[in-house]
Design a protein around this motif. Structure first.
Motif, short mmCIF file in Angstrom:
data_model
loop_
_atom_site.label_atom_id
_atom_site.label_comp_id
_atom_site.label_asym_id
_atom_site.label_seq_id
_atom_site.Cartn_x
_atom_site.Cartn_y
_atom_site.Cartn_z
N ILE A 1 -1.13 -0.72 -4.52
CA ILE A 1 -2.29 0.17 -4.47
C ILE A 1 -1.90 1.50 -3.83
CG2 ILE A 1 -4.67 0.43 -3.66
CD1 ILE A 1 -4.66 -2.64 -3.19
N PHE A 2 -2.30 2.60 -4.45
CA PHE A 2 -2.17 3.91 -3.80
C PHE A 2 -3.37 4.16 -2.91
CE2 PHE A 2 1.08 5.02 -6.94
CZ PHE A 2 1.92 5.84 -6.20
N VAL A 3 -3.11 4.69 -1.71
CA VAL A 3 -4.18 5.05 -0.77
C VAL A 3 -3.94 6.49 -0.32
CG1 VAL A 3 -4.53 2.68 0.01
CG2 VAL A 3 -2.91 4.16 1.22
N ASN A 4 -4.99 7.11 0.22
CA ASN A 4 -4.88 8.52 0.63
C ASN A 4 -3.97 8.72 1.83
OD1 ASN A 4 -6.46 9.55 -1.42
ND2 ASN A 4 -8.37 9.34 -0.25
N SER A 5 -4.04 7.80 2.78
CA SER A 5 -3.19 7.94 3.97
C SER A 5 -2.98 6.58 4.61
CB SER A 5 -3.81 8.92 4.99
OG SER A 5 -5.04 8.42 5.47
N LEU A 6 -1.90 6.49 5.38
CA LEU A 6 -1.57 5.28 6.11
C LEU A 6 -1.44 5.62 7.59
CD1 LEU A 6 1.14 3.72 3.75
CD2 LEU A 6 -1.13 2.79 4.23
N PRO A 7 -1.47 4.62 8.47
CA PRO A 7 -1.31 4.90 9.90
C PRO A 7 -0.03 5.68 10.17
CG PRO A 7 -1.99 2.62 9.57
CD PRO A 7 -1.71 3.19 8.21
N VAL A 8 -0.09 6.61 11.12
CA VAL A 8 1.04 7.46 11.44
C VAL A 8 2.26 6.64 11.84
CG1 VAL A 8 1.88 9.15 13.11
CG2 VAL A 8 -0.36 9.46 12.06
N ILE A 9 2.06 5.48 12.46
CA ILE A 9 3.17 4.68 12.95
C ILE A 9 4.09 4.24 11.82
CG2 ILE A 9 1.96 2.48 12.79
CD1 ILE A 9 4.48 3.59 15.49
N THR A 10 3.61 4.23 10.56
CA THR A 10 4.48 3.85 9.45
C THR A 10 5.53 4.92 9.16
OG1 THR A 10 2.99 4.81 7.78
CG2 THR A 10 2.66 2.49 8.34
N LYS A 11 5.36 6.10 9.75
CA LYS A 11 6.32 7.17 9.52
C LYS A 11 6.97 7.69 10.79
CE LYS A 11 3.28 9.40 7.03
NZ LYS A 11 2.42 8.25 6.70
N SER A 12 6.23 7.80 11.89
CA SER A 12 6.81 8.35 13.12
C SER A 12 8.03 7.54 13.49
CB SER A 12 5.79 8.31 14.26
OG SER A 12 4.69 9.12 13.94
N GLY A 13 9.16 8.22 13.71
CA GLY A 13 10.37 7.44 13.86
C GLY A 13 11.31 7.95 14.91
N GLY A 14 12.53 7.50 14.80
CA GLY A 14 13.57 7.86 15.76
C GLY A 14 13.52 6.94 16.94
N SER A 15 12.64 7.19 17.88
CA SER A 15 12.56 6.34 19.07
C SER A 15 11.31 5.46 19.04
CB SER A 15 12.48 7.23 20.32
OG SER A 15 11.27 7.95 20.34
N LEU B 1 0.86 -1.18 0.00
CA LEU B 1 0.00 0.00 0.00
C LEU B 1 0.90 1.23 0.00
CD1 LEU B 1 -2.55 -1.11 2.77
CD2 LEU B 1 -2.62 -1.58 0.31
N LEU B 2 0.67 2.11 -0.95
CA LEU B 2 1.49 3.29 -1.13
C LEU B 2 0.69 4.54 -0.77
CD1 LEU B 2 2.79 2.21 -4.63
CD2 LEU B 2 4.11 2.13 -2.52
N GLU B 3 1.25 5.38 0.06
CA GLU B 3 0.55 6.59 0.47
C GLU B 3 0.82 7.70 -0.54
OE1 GLU B 3 0.03 8.44 4.76
OE2 GLU B 3 1.97 8.96 3.92
N ARG B 4 -0.24 8.16 -1.20
CA ARG B 4 -0.06 9.23 -2.18
C ARG B 4 0.18 10.55 -1.48
NH1 ARG B 4 -5.53 7.82 -3.31
NH2 ARG B 4 -4.83 6.91 -5.26
N GLY B 5 0.94 11.41 -2.12
CA GLY B 5 1.23 12.71 -1.56
C GLY B 5 -0.04 13.53 -1.39
N TYR B 6 0.02 14.48 -0.45
CA TYR B 6 -1.15 15.30 -0.16
C TYR B 6 -1.52 16.12 -1.39
CZ TYR B 6 -4.16 18.82 1.95
OH TYR B 6 -5.21 19.65 2.24
#
Length: 436
Positions: A407-421, A372-377
């Motif tokens: 598949i492109f989707v409008n958004s994905l769960p934030v956890i797929t991007k929030s990072g670092g720790s 699943l691919l998150e399309r840009g805003y």
């Protein structure tokens, strides 16, 4: 204030002299022989290395590697005097298992800070305004960046957006209206999340206009992702550094966006899983390091577990080898018999598409997968079919299979991007389903 007496001032002076004399140069064997002897002597004061006899380079080469799991299992066996001389206490994030206590003495911190400041000399400017979007609690990464900025007298602010009750996205945006940072330090996923949030609020162009550089650390980042981020933000994007809480910084970026090994502050070797070889004798393997400037917890021949490829072709002028970090083989997942790593997947995803994130779903047998691919805003969808075709072709060539669905989707769960720790790739970007 960290430097509070003449001894620590002398440590700072020694670190500066060493960094200026040795950074980016070929390091002679006599340098390593002397420094390894010093580390060996310090290490013998710990329970883990108390059995060692007097130092010789031959004895060092016969020493078995130190396994990170052994440090996690018996962390205080490796720490001198129970860490009583430490001025800061950290722990690893624990994304790969148990957390590891990591006290740091002032000497630990001064040597690491000065060496990294020297490595980033051409990347940070004296008039920069730095925003540190990385955690400063328990883990040392934000402290390191703040330390480098303080040493260089560069204005900086810590504004990690997940500090509940103190700093969130709204506070960050208000702060930046006044502060107008020119350099961002953050994890790759966080840079993507920040971009989408600013676009949604209609202020991305205004904020990005002030940003000249983005320094990524805390997660693996690929050239394809850095190229995408650079084009979106209109900024230079660097893979800022590589290291760990246990070791300190092992490699740092040059202005050609290569990560050069910190050969003046570490003795590096490569392991094939059975035999350890000198760095200059091979081009790939598991990185083994003996940090030369650890005092609270000296480590000898630490097996990092990270598979790397060594390069000797950077034209920046730094003679230290550069590396590509592939990560741990245990971090790979297998689809239809083909091992996938975060680097191999993200090279394909961000090389072929303009997605701002992705999520892989795998059937329980590991034979089929969709992405699943998150399309840009607010982006144009007209060429999504072309992007997916390119993704499939690149996947077949680089990964060894074609996705069951893309598949492109409008958004994905934030956890797929929030990072670092907060992010572990296998937990955040991989989902196992009963069937596809």
């Amino acid at each position: 204030m960290l430097i509070s007496n003449i001894d620590l001032l002398n440590t700072l002076s020694s670190a500066e002299i060493s960094a200026n004399a040795n950074h980016g140069r070929e390091i002679p064997r006599t340098f390593y022989d002397r420094r390894l002897g010093e580390v060996w002597s310090r290490a013998r004061a710990s329970k883990a290395y108390a059995h060692l006899s007097d130092y010789s380079f031959d004895s060092f080469q016969l020493l078995p590697t130190t396994d990170k799991d052994e440090i996690k299992k018996n962390p205080w066996d490796f720490i001198i005097d129970d860490g009583s001389g430490a001025v800061k206490y950290y722990e690893t994030t624990g994304t790969s298992g148990l957390v590891t206590p990591t006290p740091r003495t002032a000497d630990d911190i001064i040597w690491n800070t000065v060496s990294v400041a020297r490595a980033w000399l051409d990347l940070l400017r004296d008039d920069d305004r730095v925003a540190v979007l990385l955690p400063s609690d328990i883990v040392p990464v934000a402290d390191l960046i703040a330390g480098v900025c303080e040493y260089r007298r560069i204005t900086h602010t810590r504004n990690y957006p997940f500090t509940t009750g103190v700093s969130d996205w709204d506070r960050l945006i208000r702060l930046w209206e006044v502060y107008r940072p020119t350099v961002l330090f953050g994890a790759p996923g966080l840079a993507l999340q920040l971009m989408r949030l600013l676009q949604h609020r209609g202020i991305f162009t205004d904020v990005a206009a002030h940003i000249r550089a983005i320094m990524l650390l805390g997660e693996v980042s690929t050239p394809a992702l850095r190229d995408r981020l650079g084009s979106w933000w209109g900024a230079e994007v660097f893979d800022a550094s590589y290291g760990s809480t246990e070791t300190g910084t092992l490699a740092a970026a040059c202005d050609h966006d290569r990560q050069h090994l910190m050969t003046a502050t570490n003795y590096f070797e490569l392991s094939d899983g059975n035999q350890v070889s000198p760095l200059e004798s091979t081009d790939s393997g598991i990185l083994v390091t003996t940090p030369l400037n650890l005092f609270a917890r000296p480590l000898l021949r630490l097996d990092t577990g990270d598979e790397v490829t060594v390069h000797r072709d950077c034209s920046c002028g730094n003679l230290a080898p550069s590396i590509t970090v592939h990560g741990r083989s245990s971090d790979a997942v297998t689809i239809a018999g083909n091992p996938l790593t975060i680097r191999s997947v993200e090279d394909v995803v961000y090389g072929a598409t303009a997605a701002t994130g992705y999520l892989i779903e795998i059937d329980s047998e590991g034979q089929r997968a969709r992405i699943l691919l998150e399309r840009g805003y607010n982006t144009n969808r007209l060429n999504e079919d072309e992007q997916i075709a390119d993704l499939q072709n690149r996947s077949e060539f680089a990964l060894g299979f074609r996705w069951h669905q893309s598949i492109f989707v409008n958004s994905l769960p934030v956890i797929t991007k929030s990072g670092g720790s907060q992010k572990s790739w296998k937990r955040s970007n991989i989902r196992v389903l009963e069937a596809l």
